[in-house]
Design a protein around this motif. Structure first.
Motif, PDB file in Angstrom:
ATOM      1  N   MET A   9      45.276  40.252  35.354  1.00  0.00           N
ATOM      2  CA  MET A   9      43.926  39.815  34.993  1.00  0.00           C
ATOM      3  C   MET A   9      43.671  40.010  33.501  1.00  0.00           C
ATOM      4  O   MET A   9      42.990  39.193  32.879  1.00  0.00           O
ATOM      5  CB  MET A   9      42.892  40.579  35.825  1.00  0.00           C
ATOM      6  CG  MET A   9      42.906  40.157  37.283  1.00  0.00           C
ATOM      7  SD  MET A   9      41.993  41.238  38.414  1.00  0.00           S
ATOM      8  CE  MET A   9      40.423  41.414  37.638  1.00  0.00           C
ATOM      9  N   ASP A  59      46.617  37.791  44.246  1.00  0.00           N
ATOM     10  CA  ASP A  59      46.994  38.384  45.522  1.00  0.00           C
ATOM     11  C   ASP A  59      48.271  39.218  45.366  1.00  0.00           C
ATOM     12  O   ASP A  59      49.331  38.875  45.901  1.00  0.00           O
ATOM     13  CB  ASP A  59      47.198  37.265  46.548  1.00  0.00           C
ATOM     14  CG  ASP A  59      47.459  37.791  47.940  1.00  0.00           C
ATOM     15  OD1 ASP A  59      47.054  38.934  48.237  1.00  0.00           O
ATOM     16  OD2 ASP A  59      48.085  37.061  48.732  1.00  0.00           O
ATOM     17  N   VAL A 107      39.115  37.050  38.092  1.00  0.00           N
ATOM     18  CA  VAL A 107      39.693  36.500  39.314  1.00  0.00           C
ATOM     19  C   VAL A 107      40.956  37.293  39.634  1.00  0.00           C
ATOM     20  O   VAL A 107      41.913  37.292  38.858  1.00  0.00           O
ATOM     21  CB  VAL A 107      40.008  34.999  39.173  1.00  0.00           C
ATOM     22  CG1 VAL A 107      40.650  34.459  40.434  1.00  0.00           C
ATOM     23  CG2 VAL A 107      38.744  34.224  38.832  1.00  0.00           C
ATOM     24  N   ARG A 108      40.939  37.976  40.790  1.00  0.00           N
ATOM     25  CA  ARG A 108      42.035  38.873  41.153  1.00  0.00           C
ATOM     26  C   ARG A 108      43.142  38.114  41.875  1.00  0.00           C
ATOM     27  O   ARG A 108      42.900  37.451  42.869  1.00  0.00           O
ATOM     28  CB  ARG A 108      41.512  39.978  42.060  1.00  0.00           C
ATOM     29  CG  ARG A 108      42.530  41.076  42.324  1.00  0.00           C
ATOM     30  CD  ARG A 108      41.971  42.127  43.273  1.00  0.00           C
ATOM     31  NE  ARG A 108      42.812  43.300  43.329  1.00  0.00           N
ATOM     32  CZ  ARG A 108      43.969  43.375  43.957  1.00  0.00           C
ATOM     33  NH1 ARG A 108      44.445  42.316  44.569  1.00  0.00           N
ATOM     34  NH2 ARG A 108      44.670  44.489  43.953  1.00  0.00           N
ATOM     35  N   THR A 166      39.007  36.819  33.284  1.00  0.00           N
ATOM     36  CA  THR A 166      38.075  35.996  34.058  1.00  0.00           C
ATOM     37  C   THR A 166      37.535  36.736  35.269  1.00  0.00           C
ATOM     38  O   THR A 166      36.574  36.300  35.880  1.00  0.00           O
ATOM     39  CB  THR A 166      38.732  34.692  34.550  1.00  0.00           C
ATOM     40  OG1 THR A 166      39.834  35.020  35.405  1.00  0.00           O
ATOM     41  CG2 THR A 166      39.163  33.814  33.400  1.00  0.00           C
ATOM     42  N   GLN A 171      44.861  31.143  35.361  1.00  0.00           N
ATOM     43  CA  GLN A 171      43.683  31.966  35.085  1.00  0.00           C
ATOM     44  C   GLN A 171      43.816  32.538  33.681  1.00  0.00           C
ATOM     45  O   GLN A 171      44.801  33.206  33.364  1.00  0.00           O
ATOM     46  CB  GLN A 171      43.558  33.108  36.089  1.00  0.00           C
ATOM     47  CG  GLN A 171      43.065  32.694  37.442  1.00  0.00           C
ATOM     48  CD  GLN A 171      41.657  32.130  37.391  1.00  0.00           C
ATOM     49  OE1 GLN A 171      40.812  32.572  36.623  1.00  0.00           O
ATOM     50  NE2 GLN A 171      41.411  31.142  38.214  1.00  0.00           N
TER      51      GLN A 171
END
Length: 104
Positions: free
Chosen positions: A55, A45, A42-43, A40, A36
């Motif tokens: 991030m 886990d 997008v988290r 972006t 990533q």
């Protein structure tokens, strides 16, 4: 005077899924399963706070190797270099112990 713009892409931009990852001691960590780029949205886990840091810098999800291993995340700022070809490798600038474990 113009602000300086980087001429080299971020190290994370040269990382692809399937590359082998080694830590700063040269020990194999696993294989890249996701990449990533920074910002972006997008988290990953992982715990709150850590997720925001990853991030912001971009991150790799790594399928860990070894007995009882878990997936781990490396931040874009933890990548020392990546080399395409055979073998395609990513070298980190931190030991395996400083990578971020997935939440269980």
């Amino acid at each position: 005077m113009q602000p300086e713009t980087p001429t080299q892409p971020l190290p994370i931009a040269r990382v692809n899924v399937g590359m082998t990852v080694a830590d700063s001691a040269g020990e194999e960590v696993g294989q890249v399963t996701a990449v990533q780029m920074p910002d972006t949205g997008v988290r990953p886990d992982v715990a709150a706070g850590v997720a925001e840091r990853l991030m912001a810098s971009g991150y790799l999800r790594i399928d860990g190797t070894g007995f009882l291993s878990n997936d781990v995340y490396a931040g874009g700022d933890q990548i020392a270099e990546s080399v395409e070809g055979r073998p395609a490798t990513v070298t980190l600038n931190v030991p395996r112990s400083e990578l971020f474990r997935t939440e269980s």
